[in-house]
Scaffold this active site. Sequence first.
Site, PDB file in Angstrom:
ATOM      1  N   SER A 117       0.843  -1.203   0.000  1.00 18.49           N
ATOM      2  CA  SER A 117       0.000   0.000   0.000  1.00 18.49           C
ATOM      3  C   SER A 117       0.872   1.244   0.000  1.00 18.49           C
ATOM      4  CB  SER A 117      -0.893   0.030   1.238  1.00 18.49           C
ATOM      5  OG  SER A 117      -1.489   1.301   1.383  1.00 18.49           O
ATOM      6  N   TYR A 125      -1.731  -0.517  10.166  1.00 14.93           N
ATOM      7  CA  TYR A 125      -1.795  -0.802   8.722  1.00 14.93           C
ATOM      8  C   TYR A 125      -0.519  -0.327   8.035  1.00 14.93           C
ATOM      9  CZ  TYR A 125      -3.795  -1.050   3.999  1.00 14.93           C
ATOM     10  OH  TYR A 125      -4.040  -1.351   2.680  1.00 14.93           O
TER      11      TYR A 125
END
Length: 248
Positions: free
Chosen positions: A143, A157
Amino acid sequence: MNSYFLNGKTAFVTGGSRGIGASIVKRLVKDGAAVAFTYANSAQKASELVKSIEAEGGRALAIRANSENADSVKSAVAEAINTLGHLNILVNNAGILDVKPYDQFTMDEFDKTVAVNIRAVFAAVQEAGPKMQSGDRIINIGSVNADVTGFPGMSLYSMSKAAVAAMTRGLARDLAPQGVTVNNIQPGPVDTDMNPAKGEMATVLKDVIALGRYGTANDIASFVSFLSSSEASYITGASLDINGGFMI
Ligand code: NDP
């Protein structure tokens, strides 16, 4: 590029029942590959995906395997190889996004993000990697949050996706002698259940995307398709952004 350039090849995609993973499965089948994919809960969506692929003459196999459990991931890779034969392309896509102020996470939630987003990636590579051969591919879905964190609540995350980027570099070194490339795709905001283009986060996010729109799952699948091809044979260890100009 010949649209069937993956004819005779096989692929394994984690988290293929929905979102980006489902688009990757469909795209690799369209390119000619036979594709096994995992899911955790969406049995019906997984079965519908297999049926739609088979209806168009493609080959797909859905395997229930929760990425929280490394042994399940390894068994799923082994089942895919037993059923489809030699594995050419491994795509580590399954991931979770848990957004919360840092002081509200339980340690179990910490462990879950580590298990699904990091540990399962390593487990799949440990099972598949030793059998892979020159020209085969490992593609992780990381990501943009490995490098940038635009708002609060993303500590776990972001940590997990930075770990995937670093792991990719290490694995690329380890697998290079076999001629296997290992890369990490880092999407910006992509319209899926995880991050709907009409969701809460969207108003903030759209403003910092140069192209002014969310990515689609197909945008990411196209990139996976390219990295799977022989055209991408000199790319390894890379974390490659695909984000419409996110926070540039
Ligand atoms: P979705 O939540 O829309 O879909 C997630 C997929 O992963 C589903 O197929 C789901 O299976 C599967 N999955 C989730 N948890 C597990 C688990 N424990 N074990 C096995 N499979 C699991 O997510 P996206 O498609 O948006 O995300 C895919 C990847 O892309 C993730 O790694 C994510 O971090 C990354 N990403 C997404 C971005 C976005 O904006 N959407 C941006 C950047 C990266 P099931 O249906 O059975 O639940």
